[in-house]
Design a protein around this motif. Sequence first.
Motif, PDB file in Angstrom:
ATOM      1  N   GLY A 155     -18.659   6.075 -32.871  1.00 25.14           N
ATOM      2  CA  GLY A 155     -17.422   6.826 -32.685  1.00 25.14           C
ATOM      3  C   GLY A 155     -16.979   6.929 -31.243  1.00 25.14           C
ATOM      4  O   GLY A 155     -15.780   7.043 -30.966  1.00 25.14           O
ATOM      5  N   ARG A 156     -17.924   6.878 -30.306  1.00 30.84           N
ATOM      6  CA  ARG A 156     -17.543   6.975 -28.892  1.00 30.84           C
ATOM      7  C   ARG A 156     -16.728   5.772 -28.435  1.00 30.84           C
ATOM      8  O   ARG A 156     -15.918   5.880 -27.513  1.00 30.84           O
ATOM      9  CB  ARG A 156     -18.796   7.100 -28.014  1.00 30.84           C
ATOM     10  CG  ARG A 156     -19.569   8.391 -28.194  1.00 30.84           C
ATOM     11  CD  ARG A 156     -20.660   8.514 -27.141  1.00 30.84           C
ATOM     12  NE  ARG A 156     -21.511   9.665 -27.380  1.00 30.84           N
ATOM     13  CZ  ARG A 156     -22.627   9.630 -28.090  1.00 30.84           C
ATOM     14  NH1 ARG A 156     -23.017   8.481 -28.631  1.00 30.84           N
ATOM     15  NH2 ARG A 156     -23.356  10.711 -28.270  1.00 30.84           N
ATOM     16  N   SER A 157     -16.943   4.651 -29.067  1.00 26.43           N
ATOM     17  CA  SER A 157     -16.222   3.435 -28.671  1.00 26.43           C
ATOM     18  C   SER A 157     -14.958   3.211 -29.493  1.00 26.43           C
ATOM     19  O   SER A 157     -14.227   2.253 -29.253  1.00 26.43           O
ATOM     20  CB  SER A 157     -17.143   2.215 -28.807  1.00 26.43           C
ATOM     21  OG  SER A 157     -17.595   2.072 -30.151  1.00 26.43           O
ATOM     22  N   MET A 158     -14.692   4.097 -30.455  1.00 20.59           N
ATOM     23  CA  MET A 158     -13.485   3.990 -31.266  1.00 20.59           C
ATOM     24  C   MET A 158     -12.412   4.926 -30.710  1.00 20.59           C
ATOM     25  O   MET A 158     -12.717   6.035 -30.282  1.00 20.59           O
ATOM     26  CB  MET A 158     -13.775   4.354 -32.729  1.00 20.59           C
ATOM     27  CG  MET A 158     -14.770   3.446 -33.417  1.00 20.59           C
ATOM     28  SD  MET A 158     -15.220   4.077 -35.062  1.00 20.59           S
ATOM     29  CE  MET A 158     -13.608   4.124 -35.860  1.00 20.59           C
ATOM     30  N   THR A 159     -11.186   4.489 -30.705  1.00 20.02           N
ATOM     31  CA  THR A 159     -10.091   5.313 -30.198  1.00 20.02           C
ATOM     32  C   THR A 159      -9.135   5.674 -31.331  1.00 20.02           C
ATOM     33  O   THR A 159      -8.993   4.939 -32.307  1.00 20.02           O
ATOM     34  CB  THR A 159      -9.311   4.575 -29.093  1.00 20.02           C
ATOM     35  OG1 THR A 159      -8.822   3.332 -29.615  1.00 20.02           O
ATOM     36  CG2 THR A 159     -10.200   4.313 -27.893  1.00 20.02           C
ATOM     37  N   VAL A 160      -8.503   6.811 -31.154  1.00 21.30           N
ATOM     38  CA  VAL A 160      -7.517   7.276 -32.133  1.00 21.30           C
ATOM     39  C   VAL A 160      -6.179   6.622 -31.830  1.00 21.30           C
ATOM     40  O   VAL A 160      -5.714   6.627 -30.684  1.00 21.30           O
ATOM     41  CB  VAL A 160      -7.386   8.810 -32.085  1.00 21.30           C
ATOM     42  CG1 VAL A 160      -6.282   9.286 -33.020  1.00 21.30           C
ATOM     43  CG2 VAL A 160      -8.710   9.464 -32.454  1.00 21.30           C
ATOM     44  N   GLU A 206     -20.870  12.141 -32.882  1.00 22.37           N
ATOM     45  CA  GLU A 206     -19.983  11.114 -33.421  1.00 22.37           C
ATOM     46  C   GLU A 206     -19.718  11.381 -34.897  1.00 22.37           C
ATOM     47  O   GLU A 206     -20.644  11.592 -35.676  1.00 22.37           O
ATOM     48  CB  GLU A 206     -20.605   9.728 -33.247  1.00 22.37           C
ATOM     49  CG  GLU A 206     -20.776   9.304 -31.801  1.00 22.37           C
ATOM     50  CD  GLU A 206     -21.377   7.913 -31.689  1.00 22.37           C
ATOM     51  OE1 GLU A 206     -22.163   7.539 -32.586  1.00 22.37           O
ATOM     52  OE2 GLU A 206     -21.065   7.207 -30.722  1.00 22.37           O
ATOM     53  N   MET A 207     -18.454  11.381 -35.276  1.00 18.87           N
ATOM     54  CA  MET A 207     -18.096  11.595 -36.673  1.00 18.87           C
ATOM     55  C   MET A 207     -18.159  10.301 -37.472  1.00 18.87           C
ATOM     56  O   MET A 207     -18.174  10.325 -38.704  1.00 18.87           O
ATOM     57  CB  MET A 207     -16.693  12.201 -36.771  1.00 18.87           C
ATOM     58  CG  MET A 207     -16.581  13.583 -36.154  1.00 18.87           C
ATOM     59  SD  MET A 207     -14.934  14.286 -36.328  1.00 18.87           S
ATOM     60  CE  MET A 207     -13.981  13.151 -35.294  1.00 18.87           C
ATOM     61  N   ARG A 208     -18.164   9.188 -36.771  1.00 12.96           N
ATOM     62  CA  ARG A 208     -18.331   7.882 -37.390  1.00 12.96           C
ATOM     63  C   ARG A 208     -19.302   7.062 -36.558  1.00 12.96           C
ATOM     64  O   ARG A 208     -19.541   7.365 -35.397  1.00 12.96           O
ATOM     65  CB  ARG A 208     -16.984   7.152 -37.498  1.00 12.96           C
ATOM     66  CG  ARG A 208     -16.036   7.746 -38.518  1.00 12.96           C
ATOM     67  CD  ARG A 208     -14.795   6.895 -38.673  1.00 12.96           C
ATOM     68  NE  ARG A 208     -13.917   7.407 -39.716  1.00 12.96           N
ATOM     69  CZ  ARG A 208     -12.763   6.856 -40.054  1.00 12.96           C
ATOM     70  NH1 ARG A 208     -12.348   5.760 -39.424  1.00 12.96           N
ATOM     71  NH2 ARG A 208     -12.018   7.378 -41.015  1.00 12.96           N
ATOM     72  N   ARG A 209     -19.820   6.050 -37.155  1.00 14.62           N
ATOM     73  CA  ARG A 209     -20.739   5.188 -36.430  1.00 14.62           C
ATOM     74  C   ARG A 209     -20.009   4.526 -35.265  1.00 14.62           C
ATOM     75  O   ARG A 209     -18.904   4.007 -35.429  1.00 14.62           O
ATOM     76  CB  ARG A 209     -21.309   4.127 -37.377  1.00 14.62           C
ATOM     77  CG  ARG A 209     -22.457   3.338 -36.787  1.00 14.62           C
ATOM     78  CD  ARG A 209     -23.010   2.373 -37.814  1.00 14.62           C
ATOM     79  NE  ARG A 209     -24.154   1.650 -37.293  1.00 14.62           N
ATOM     80  CZ  ARG A 209     -24.804   0.707 -37.960  1.00 14.62           C
ATOM     81  NH1 ARG A 209     -24.412   0.390 -39.201  1.00 14.62           N
ATOM     82  NH2 ARG A 209     -25.828   0.094 -37.418  1.00 14.62           N
ATOM     83  N   THR A 259     -15.229  11.500 -31.755  1.00 10.54           N
ATOM     84  CA  THR A 259     -16.265  12.515 -31.606  1.00 10.54           C
ATOM     85  C   THR A 259     -15.630  13.875 -31.850  1.00 10.54           C
ATOM     86  O   THR A 259     -14.411  14.029 -31.762  1.00 10.54           O
ATOM     87  CB  THR A 259     -16.894  12.484 -30.204  1.00 10.54           C
ATOM     88  OG1 THR A 259     -15.871  12.715 -29.215  1.00 10.54           O
ATOM     89  CG2 THR A 259     -17.558  11.137 -29.937  1.00 10.54           C
ATOM     90  N   VAL A 260     -16.451  14.867 -32.157  1.00 10.84           N
ATOM     91  CA  VAL A 260     -15.935  16.210 -32.408  1.00 10.84           C
ATOM     92  C   VAL A 260     -15.375  16.778 -31.105  1.00 10.84           C
ATOM     93  O   VAL A 260     -16.061  16.749 -30.081  1.00 10.84           O
ATOM     94  CB  VAL A 260     -17.039  17.131 -32.955  1.00 10.84           C
ATOM     95  CG1 VAL A 260     -16.498  18.543 -33.188  1.00 10.84           C
ATOM     96  CG2 VAL A 260     -17.610  16.571 -34.244  1.00 10.84           C
ATOM     97  N   PRO A 261     -14.142  17.273 -31.095  1.00  7.21           N
ATOM     98  CA  PRO A 261     -13.575  17.849 -29.872  1.00  7.21           C
ATOM     99  C   PRO A 261     -14.476  18.941 -29.298  1.00  7.21           C
ATOM    100  O   PRO A 261     -14.910  19.849 -30.002  1.00  7.21           O
ATOM    101  CB  PRO A 261     -12.236  18.432 -30.344  1.00  7.21           C
ATOM    102  CG  PRO A 261     -11.870  17.609 -31.533  1.00  7.21           C
ATOM    103  CD  PRO A 261     -13.169  17.274 -32.204  1.00  7.21           C
TER     104      PRO A 261
END
Length: 238
Positions: free
Chosen positions: A140-145, A135-138, A127-129
Amino acid sequence: MLFPQVLVCIRHRSARGSVVLLSSKRLKYFHFIGRFCAKALLDGRLLDLRFSPAFWRLVRALADASHTVSERLTGNRALFRAVKKRVDLSLTRVVEVDAELARSLHSIAQMRLANEEDIAALCIDWTVPGHPHIEMRRHGRSMTVSKQNLDDYIRTVTEYVLFDCAARPAYAFLEGFQNICSVWALLSVFSPDEEANIALCGPDIYPWSEQELLSALRFDHGYTSESATARNFVQCAL
Protein backbone atom coordinates in the motif's frame (compact mmCIF):
# COMPACT_ATOMS: atom_id res chain seq x y z
CA MET A 1 -15.51 7.78 23.81
CA LEU A 2 -13.64 4.49 23.72
CA PHE A 3 -13.19 2.49 20.53
CA PRO A 4 -10.63 -0.18 19.56
CA GLN A 5 -7.41 1.44 18.43
CA VAL A 6 -6.36 1.14 14.82
CA LEU A 7 -3.67 -1.53 14.68
CA VAL A 8 -2.05 -3.58 11.98
CA CYS A 9 -4.46 -6.30 10.87
CA ILE A 10 -2.46 -9.24 9.55
CA ARG A 11 -4.29 -10.97 6.72
CA HIS A 12 -3.66 -14.69 6.55
CA ARG A 13 -4.46 -16.04 3.11
CA SER A 14 -5.60 -19.61 2.71
CA ALA A 15 -7.54 -21.68 0.21
CA ARG A 16 -10.76 -20.47 1.81
CA GLY A 17 -9.94 -16.79 1.56
CA SER A 18 -8.42 -14.00 3.62
CA VAL A 19 -8.67 -13.93 7.41
CA VAL A 20 -7.81 -10.93 9.61
CA LEU A 21 -5.67 -11.89 12.59
CA LEU A 22 -5.17 -9.85 15.75
CA SER A 23 -3.03 -10.36 18.83
CA SER A 24 -4.60 -12.93 21.15
CA LYS A 25 -3.33 -10.89 24.10
CA ARG A 26 -5.27 -7.86 22.88
CA LEU A 27 -8.43 -9.91 22.48
CA LYS A 28 -8.04 -11.26 26.02
CA TYR A 29 -8.06 -7.68 27.29
CA PHE A 30 -11.39 -7.02 25.59
CA HIS A 31 -12.75 -10.33 26.88
CA PHE A 32 -11.83 -9.26 30.42
CA ILE A 33 -13.36 -5.80 29.93
CA GLY A 34 -16.59 -7.45 28.79
CA ARG A 35 -16.71 -9.60 31.94
CA PHE A 36 -15.84 -6.58 34.06
CA CYS A 37 -18.64 -4.46 32.57
CA ALA A 38 -21.21 -7.25 32.96
CA LYS A 39 -20.26 -7.78 36.60
CA ALA A 40 -20.51 -4.05 37.28
CA LEU A 41 -23.95 -3.97 35.66
CA LEU A 42 -25.17 -6.86 37.83
CA ASP A 43 -23.78 -5.28 41.00
CA GLY A 44 -25.18 -1.85 40.17
CA ARG A 45 -21.77 -0.20 40.07
CA LEU A 46 -20.92 2.64 37.70
CA LEU A 47 -17.77 2.61 35.60
CA ASP A 48 -15.76 5.33 33.94
CA LEU A 49 -15.75 3.46 30.62
CA ARG A 50 -17.75 5.31 28.00
CA PHE A 51 -17.68 3.38 24.75
CA SER A 52 -18.35 4.95 21.39
CA PRO A 53 -21.88 4.39 20.04
CA ALA A 54 -20.19 2.76 17.04
CA PHE A 55 -18.73 0.14 19.38
CA TRP A 56 -22.10 -0.61 21.02
CA ARG A 57 -23.78 -0.92 17.61
CA LEU A 58 -21.09 -3.36 16.53
CA VAL A 59 -21.53 -5.44 19.69
CA ARG A 60 -25.28 -5.51 19.16
CA ALA A 61 -24.92 -6.53 15.51
CA LEU A 62 -22.60 -9.35 16.54
CA ALA A 63 -25.07 -10.49 19.19
CA ASP A 64 -27.89 -10.45 16.62
CA ALA A 65 -25.89 -12.36 14.03
CA SER A 66 -24.67 -14.98 16.49
CA HIS A 67 -28.26 -16.25 16.75
CA THR A 68 -28.57 -16.77 13.00
CA VAL A 69 -25.09 -17.97 12.03
CA SER A 70 -23.95 -21.40 13.18
CA GLU A 71 -20.34 -21.00 14.27
CA ARG A 72 -19.84 -24.75 14.59
CA LEU A 73 -20.58 -25.19 10.90
CA THR A 74 -19.13 -22.06 9.34
CA GLY A 75 -16.77 -20.55 11.92
CA ASN A 76 -16.37 -16.91 12.92
CA ARG A 77 -15.61 -15.77 9.38
CA ALA A 78 -19.22 -16.28 8.32
CA LEU A 79 -20.35 -14.37 11.39
CA PHE A 80 -18.15 -11.38 10.59
CA ARG A 81 -19.16 -11.41 6.93
CA ALA A 82 -22.82 -11.33 7.95
CA VAL A 83 -22.27 -8.49 10.42
CA LYS A 84 -20.27 -6.43 7.95
CA LYS A 85 -23.31 -6.35 5.67
CA ARG A 86 -25.58 -5.19 8.50
CA VAL A 87 -23.66 -2.42 10.25
CA ASP A 88 -23.47 1.13 8.96
CA LEU A 89 -19.93 1.69 7.69
CA SER A 90 -20.62 5.02 6.04
CA LEU A 91 -18.33 8.00 6.25
CA THR A 92 -20.73 9.79 8.61
CA ARG A 93 -20.05 7.17 11.30
CA VAL A 94 -16.31 7.82 11.35
CA VAL A 95 -16.88 11.06 13.29
CA GLU A 96 -18.02 8.97 16.28
CA VAL A 97 -14.62 7.30 16.36
CA ASP A 98 -12.15 9.88 15.08
CA ALA A 99 -13.42 13.39 14.31
CA GLU A 100 -10.12 14.48 12.79
CA LEU A 101 -10.04 11.48 10.45
CA ALA A 102 -13.66 12.16 9.46
CA ARG A 103 -12.81 15.74 8.50
CA SER A 104 -9.83 14.52 6.49
CA LEU A 105 -11.92 11.97 4.58
CA HIS A 106 -14.64 14.54 3.91
CA SER A 107 -12.02 16.86 2.43
CA ILE A 108 -10.71 14.05 0.24
CA ALA A 109 -14.25 13.14 -0.85
CA GLN A 110 -14.73 16.69 -2.11
CA MET A 111 -11.90 16.07 -4.57
CA ARG A 112 -14.09 13.80 -6.71
CA LEU A 113 -14.61 16.59 -9.23
CA ALA A 114 -10.99 17.73 -9.17
CA ASN A 115 -8.47 17.10 -11.91
CA GLU A 116 -6.32 13.99 -11.87
CA GLU A 117 -3.23 16.15 -11.37
CA ASP A 118 -4.72 17.82 -8.28
CA ILE A 119 -5.47 14.46 -6.67
CA ALA A 120 -2.02 13.10 -7.53
CA ALA A 121 -0.48 16.21 -5.95
CA LEU A 122 -1.92 15.14 -2.58
CA CYS A 123 0.45 12.11 -2.61
CA ILE A 124 -2.03 9.88 -0.79
CA ASP A 125 -1.03 6.24 -0.52
CA TRP A 126 -3.01 3.21 0.64
CA THR A 127 -2.10 3.46 4.30
CA VAL A 128 -4.39 4.45 7.16
CA PRO A 129 -4.34 8.26 7.56
CA GLY A 130 -2.17 9.13 10.53
CA HIS A 131 -0.69 5.62 10.58
CA PRO A 132 1.78 5.43 7.68
CA HIS A 133 3.07 2.05 8.88
CA ILE A 134 -0.35 0.40 8.45
CA GLU A 135 -1.01 -0.73 4.89
CA MET A 136 -4.63 -1.37 3.97
CA ARG A 137 -3.53 -3.28 0.89
CA ARG A 138 -0.48 -5.24 -0.01
CA HIS A 139 2.32 -2.84 -0.97
CA GLY A 140 0.00 0.00 0.00
CA ARG A 141 2.87 2.42 0.58
CA SER A 142 3.82 2.23 -3.08
CA MET A 143 0.23 2.61 -4.32
CA THR A 144 -1.22 6.07 -4.89
CA VAL A 145 -4.80 7.26 -4.79
CA SER A 146 -6.13 8.44 -8.14
CA LYS A 147 -9.40 9.84 -9.36
CA GLN A 148 -10.47 6.36 -10.45
CA ASN A 149 -9.98 4.72 -7.05
CA LEU A 150 -10.76 7.69 -4.78
CA ASP A 151 -14.15 6.34 -3.68
CA ASP A 152 -12.66 2.90 -3.16
CA TYR A 153 -9.96 4.42 -0.94
CA ILE A 154 -12.50 6.24 1.25
CA ARG A 155 -14.61 3.09 1.56
CA THR A 156 -11.55 1.01 2.47
CA VAL A 157 -10.47 3.45 5.18
CA THR A 158 -13.92 3.58 6.78
CA GLU A 159 -14.27 -0.21 6.72
CA TYR A 160 -10.78 -0.71 8.10
CA VAL A 161 -11.30 1.71 10.99
CA LEU A 162 -14.94 0.93 11.81
CA PHE A 163 -14.93 -2.83 11.25
CA ASP A 164 -11.72 -4.66 10.32
CA CYS A 165 -9.84 -3.48 13.42
CA ALA A 166 -12.87 -3.48 15.73
CA ALA A 167 -14.99 -6.53 14.93
CA ARG A 168 -12.85 -9.11 16.73
CA PRO A 169 -12.24 -6.96 19.83
CA ALA A 170 -15.99 -6.28 19.95
CA TYR A 171 -16.71 -10.00 19.66
CA ALA A 172 -14.22 -10.76 22.45
CA PHE A 173 -15.99 -8.12 24.57
CA LEU A 174 -19.33 -9.75 23.76
CA GLU A 175 -18.10 -13.21 24.73
CA GLY A 176 -16.73 -11.91 28.02
CA PHE A 177 -19.97 -10.07 28.76
CA GLN A 178 -22.05 -13.15 27.95
CA ASN A 179 -20.00 -15.22 30.41
CA ILE A 180 -21.53 -13.19 33.25
CA CYS A 181 -24.96 -12.22 31.94
CA SER A 182 -26.84 -11.84 28.69
CA VAL A 183 -25.86 -8.77 26.73
CA TRP A 184 -29.57 -8.29 26.01
CA ALA A 185 -29.97 -7.23 29.63
CA LEU A 186 -28.22 -4.07 28.48
CA LEU A 187 -28.79 -3.64 24.75
CA SER A 188 -32.42 -4.78 24.53
CA VAL A 189 -33.47 -2.07 26.98
CA PHE A 190 -31.03 0.74 26.26
CA SER A 191 -30.13 2.17 22.86
CA PRO A 192 -26.48 1.90 21.77
CA ASP A 193 -26.32 5.59 20.90
CA GLU A 194 -26.29 6.94 24.45
CA GLU A 195 -28.46 4.99 26.89
CA ALA A 196 -26.06 2.02 27.11
CA ASN A 197 -23.32 4.31 28.39
CA ILE A 198 -25.73 5.90 30.88
CA ALA A 199 -26.73 2.48 32.24
CA LEU A 200 -23.10 1.41 32.58
CA CYS A 201 -21.43 4.68 33.53
CA GLY A 202 -24.19 6.97 34.76
CA PRO A 203 -25.14 10.34 33.27
CA ASP A 204 -22.52 12.85 32.25
CA ILE A 205 -21.67 15.16 35.15
CA TYR A 206 -20.31 18.44 33.97
CA PRO A 207 -18.03 20.36 36.36
CA TRP A 208 -19.59 23.29 38.11
CA SER A 209 -18.45 26.79 37.30
CA GLU A 210 -17.42 29.27 39.97
CA GLN A 211 -20.60 31.30 39.48
CA GLU A 212 -22.82 28.21 39.77
CA LEU A 213 -21.22 27.26 43.07
CA LEU A 214 -21.55 30.78 44.42
CA SER A 215 -25.23 30.90 43.50
CA ALA A 216 -25.83 27.57 45.28
CA LEU A 217 -24.28 28.71 48.57
CA ARG A 218 -26.05 30.64 51.35
CA PHE A 219 -23.78 33.18 52.99
CA ASP A 220 -24.04 34.41 56.59
CA HIS A 221 -22.06 36.20 59.30
CA GLY A 222 -21.27 39.13 57.07
CA TYR A 223 -20.00 37.12 54.10
CA THR A 224 -21.42 37.61 50.60
CA SER A 225 -20.79 36.11 47.20
CA GLU A 226 -18.41 38.99 46.53
CA SER A 227 -16.27 38.33 49.61
CA ALA A 228 -12.68 37.33 48.89
CA THR A 229 -12.94 34.53 51.47
CA ALA A 230 -16.01 33.08 49.77
CA ARG A 231 -14.39 33.18 46.35
CA ASN A 232 -11.22 31.57 47.66
CA PHE A 233 -13.32 28.79 49.18
CA VAL A 234 -15.14 28.18 45.88
CA GLN A 235 -11.89 28.12 43.91
CA CYS A 236 -10.53 25.47 46.27
CA ALA A 237 -13.71 23.41 45.80
CA LEU A 238 -13.49 23.43 41.99
